[in-house]
Motif scaffolding. Structure first.
Motif, PDB file in Angstrom:
ATOM      1  N   ASP A  11       0.831  -1.202   0.000  1.00 56.87           N
ATOM      2  CA  ASP A  11       0.000   0.000   0.000  1.00 56.87           C
ATOM      3  C   ASP A  11       0.869   1.257   0.000  1.00 56.87           C
ATOM      4  N   ILE A  12       1.863   1.301   0.875  1.00 57.62           N
ATOM      5  CA  ILE A  12       2.715   2.484   0.964  1.00 57.62           C
ATOM      6  C   ILE A  12       3.547   2.649  -0.306  1.00 57.62           C
ATOM      7  N   SER A  13       3.938   1.535  -0.922  1.00 52.54           N
ATOM      8  CA  SER A  13       4.721   1.590  -2.154  1.00 52.54           C
ATOM      9  C   SER A  13       3.913   2.190  -3.294  1.00 52.54           C
ATOM     10  N   GLN A  14       2.651   1.786  -3.406  1.00 50.90           N
ATOM     11  CA  GLN A  14       1.789   2.332  -4.442  1.00 50.90           C
ATOM     12  C   GLN A  14       1.604   3.834  -4.260  1.00 50.90           C
ATOM     13  N   GLN A  15       1.572   4.271  -3.015  1.00 53.93           N
ATOM     14  CA  GLN A  15       1.456   5.705  -2.759  1.00 53.93           C
ATOM     15  C   GLN A  15       2.709   6.440  -3.227  1.00 53.93           C
ATOM     16  N   TYR A  16       3.878   5.842  -2.981  1.00 56.57           N
ATOM     17  CA  TYR A  16       5.123   6.467  -3.432  1.00 56.57           C
ATOM     18  C   TYR A  16       5.136   6.563  -4.958  1.00 56.57           C
ATOM     19  N   ILE A  17       4.744   5.494  -5.629  1.00 54.60           N
ATOM     20  CA  ILE A  17       4.728   5.507  -7.092  1.00 54.60           C
ATOM     21  C   ILE A  17       3.788   6.589  -7.603  1.00 54.60           C
ATOM     22  N   PHE A  18       2.626   6.717  -6.977  1.00 51.79           N
ATOM     23  CA  PHE A  18       1.659   7.731  -7.391  1.00 51.79           C
ATOM     24  C   PHE A  18       2.257   9.131  -7.273  1.00 51.79           C
ATOM     25  N   MET A  19       3.010   9.362  -6.202  1.00 48.12           N
ATOM     26  CA  MET A  19       3.601  10.682  -6.001  1.00 48.12           C
ATOM     27  C   MET A  19       4.783  10.931  -6.928  1.00 48.12           C
ATOM     28  N   LEU A  20       5.578   9.896  -7.191  1.00 53.20           N
ATOM     29  CA  LEU A  20       6.811  10.066  -7.945  1.00 53.20           C
ATOM     30  C   LEU A  20       6.620  10.106  -9.451  1.00 53.20           C
ATOM     31  N   LYS A  21       5.541   9.503  -9.938  1.00 59.72           N
ATOM     32  CA  LYS A  21       5.397   9.362 -11.384  1.00 59.72           C
ATOM     33  C   LYS A  21       5.254  10.697 -12.107  1.00 59.72           C
ATOM     34  N   ASP A  22       4.934  11.764 -11.357  1.00 52.69           N
ATOM     35  CA  ASP A  22       4.788  13.075 -11.981  1.00 52.69           C
ATOM     36  C   ASP A  22       6.124  13.720 -12.326  1.00 52.69           C
ATOM     37  N   TRP A  23       7.221  13.239 -11.700  1.00 52.98           N
ATOM     38  CA  TRP A  23       8.493  13.906 -11.969  1.00 52.98           C
ATOM     39  C   TRP A  23       9.626  12.975 -12.400  1.00 52.98           C
ATOM     40  N   ILE A  24       9.444  11.674 -12.323  1.00 49.97           N
ATOM     41  CA  ILE A  24      10.501  10.779 -12.786  1.00 49.97           C
ATOM     42  C   ILE A  24      10.102  10.173 -14.131  1.00 49.97           C
ATOM     43  N   PRO A  25      11.068   9.858 -14.994  1.00 54.80           N
ATOM     44  CA  PRO A  25      10.755   9.269 -16.303  1.00 54.80           C
ATOM     45  C   PRO A  25      10.043   7.933 -16.160  1.00 54.80           C
ATOM     46  N   ALA A  26       9.279   7.569 -17.169  1.00 55.67           N
ATOM     47  CA  ALA A  26       8.511   6.324 -17.130  1.00 55.67           C
ATOM     48  C   ALA A  26       9.408   5.100 -17.044  1.00 55.67           C
ATOM     49  N   ASP A  27      10.641   5.196 -17.571  1.00 50.08           N
ATOM     50  CA  ASP A  27      11.537   4.034 -17.539  1.00 50.08           C
ATOM     51  C   ASP A  27      12.441   4.024 -16.311  1.00 50.08           C
ATOM     52  N   SER A  28      12.033   4.733 -15.264  1.00 51.81           N
ATOM     53  CA  SER A  28      12.735   4.658 -13.985  1.00 51.81           C
ATOM     54  C   SER A  28      12.219   3.452 -13.203  1.00 51.81           C
ATOM     55  N   SER A  29      12.991   3.008 -12.240  1.00 53.10           N
ATOM     56  CA  SER A  29      12.591   1.894 -11.388  1.00 53.10           C
ATOM     57  C   SER A  29      12.591   2.337  -9.928  1.00 53.10           C
ATOM     58  N   ILE A  30      11.748   1.698  -9.125  1.00 49.48           N
ATOM     59  CA  ILE A  30      11.619   2.042  -7.715  1.00 49.48           C
ATOM     60  C   ILE A  30      11.747   0.760  -6.883  1.00 49.48           C
ATOM     61  N   ALA A  31      12.578   0.821  -5.860  1.00 50.41           N
ATOM     62  CA  ALA A  31      12.746  -0.319  -4.961  1.00 50.41           C
ATOM     63  C   ALA A  31      12.658   0.158  -3.516  1.00 50.41           C
ATOM     64  N   ILE A  32      12.112  -0.686  -2.656  1.00 50.78           N
ATOM     65  CA  ILE A  32      12.062  -0.395  -1.226  1.00 50.78           C
ATOM     66  C   ILE A  32      12.666  -1.572  -0.478  1.00 50.78           C
ATOM     67  N   ALA A  33      13.607  -1.254   0.404  1.00 55.00           N
ATOM     68  CA  ALA A  33      14.232  -2.284   1.238  1.00 55.00           C
ATOM     69  C   ALA A  33      13.927  -1.972   2.696  1.00 55.00           C
ATOM     70  N   VAL A  34      13.495  -2.982   3.429  1.00 54.66           N
ATOM     71  CA  VAL A  34      13.249  -2.857   4.860  1.00 54.66           C
ATOM     72  C   VAL A  34      14.259  -3.722   5.589  1.00 54.66           C
ATOM     73  N   GLU A  35      14.939  -3.120   6.563  1.00 50.38           N
ATOM     74  CA  GLU A  35      16.020  -3.789   7.265  1.00 50.38           C
ATOM     75  C   GLU A  35      17.061  -4.263   6.246  1.00 50.38           C
ATOM     76  N   ASN A  36      17.141  -5.531   5.900  1.00 49.77           N
ATOM     77  CA  ASN A  36      18.223  -5.971   5.020  1.00 49.77           C
ATOM     78  C   ASN A  36      17.735  -6.706   3.776  1.00 49.77           C
ATOM     79  N   ALA A  37      16.466  -6.494   3.394  1.00 50.81           N
ATOM     80  CA  ALA A  37      15.940  -7.199   2.220  1.00 50.81           C
ATOM     81  C   ALA A  37      14.968  -6.300   1.464  1.00 50.81           C
ATOM     82  N   TYR A  38      14.866  -6.555   0.154  1.00 52.09           N
ATOM     83  CA  TYR A  38      13.929  -5.796  -0.676  1.00 52.09           C
ATOM     84  C   TYR A  38      12.511  -6.343  -0.476  1.00 52.09           C
ATOM     85  N   VAL A  39      11.594  -5.433  -0.239  1.00 52.44           N
ATOM     86  CA  VAL A  39      10.209  -5.832   0.003  1.00 52.44           C
ATOM     87  C   VAL A  39       9.288  -5.368  -1.117  1.00 52.44           C
TER      88      VAL A  39
END
Length: 223
Positions: A11-39
């Motif tokens: 849920d929180i990731s989708q919110q970040y994507i919604f906010m970021l898509k207005d200023w980052i190129p479409a071919d950008s990638s987004i990753a979130i890591a919690v503690e020591n692993a990608y979630v």
């Protein structure tokens, strides 16, 4: 990761994507890591792949953010992706756990914000020589050092290939992990006895073309 945390992360990731898509190129990638692993991972480019649950690599942007809890940026070289990319990491928290939000921008996005080099200053013995960029035939990474070549002379520079690739004029093409070539100095391209592509320069130098860069060369020279 438990189902409740997994749902919260999504849920929180989708919110970040919604906010970021207005200023980052479409071919950008987004990753979130919690503690020591990608979630979470959203890929905007087919050459970038991460798996949910994959461990954060030591020294990576996500690792640096998690360790320092500070914004971190870096150029990502070909050891990870097929072209250089620019990554920015931000410290965030998810359910009070330290996390890292990493945005990977394509090299073209970064290049627009940096003027191409007009010259390189190279060291030869104990002299430093500024050389016009269009006089350089090719650039090589050898033994953790960067060298460029002008009419058979070799010069050393402190700038890495991955940094150069983002700041060189468009007539310079990366053909190998160790080589960037000025297309104006290419005499011919052909396959060798093992069917690998070789670029021959006007001065007779022969440079290998790795498979991961072959399409870039074909596209630039239209063959």
């Amino acid at each position: 990761m438990n189902n409740e945390l997994n749902s919260f992360v999504k849920d929180i990731s989708q919110q970040y994507i919604f906010m970021l898509k207005d200023w980052i190129p479409a071919d950008s990638s987004i990753a979130i890591a919690v503690e020591n692993a990608y979630v979470y991972f959203h890929s905007g480019h087919q050459s970038i792949h991460l798996e949910i649950g994959q461990q954060v690599l030591p020294g990576s942007i996500a690792d640096q953010v998690l360790q320092t809890q500070k914004k971190t940026d870096a150029i990502l070289d070909n050891s990870l992706f097929d072209t250089p990319y620019y990554g920015i990491g931000y410290p965030i928290y998810i359910q009070n756990k330290p996390a890292a939000l990493v945005i990977v921008l394509p090299s073209s996005f970064t290049a627009k914000r940096a003027e191409p080099f007009q010259f390189l200053t190279g060291k030869q013995e104990e002299e430093w020589n500024p050389v016009a960029i269009n006089k350089i035939s090719h650039i090589e990474s050898l033994q953790k050092k960067t060298w460029f070549y002008v009419e058979g002379d070799q010069y050393k520079t402190s700038i890495t290939l991955k940094e150069l690739q983002l700041r060189l004029p468009s007539y310079f093409i990366r053909i190998h992990r160790s080589y960037i070539v000025n297309i104006h100095f290419i005499k011919k391209m052909a396959r060798d006895l093992t069917s690998n592509f070789i670029v021959t320069l006007i001065d007779g130098s022969e440079l290998p073309v790795s498979q991961s860069y072959l399409n870039d060369l074909r596209s630039a020279l239209e063959f």
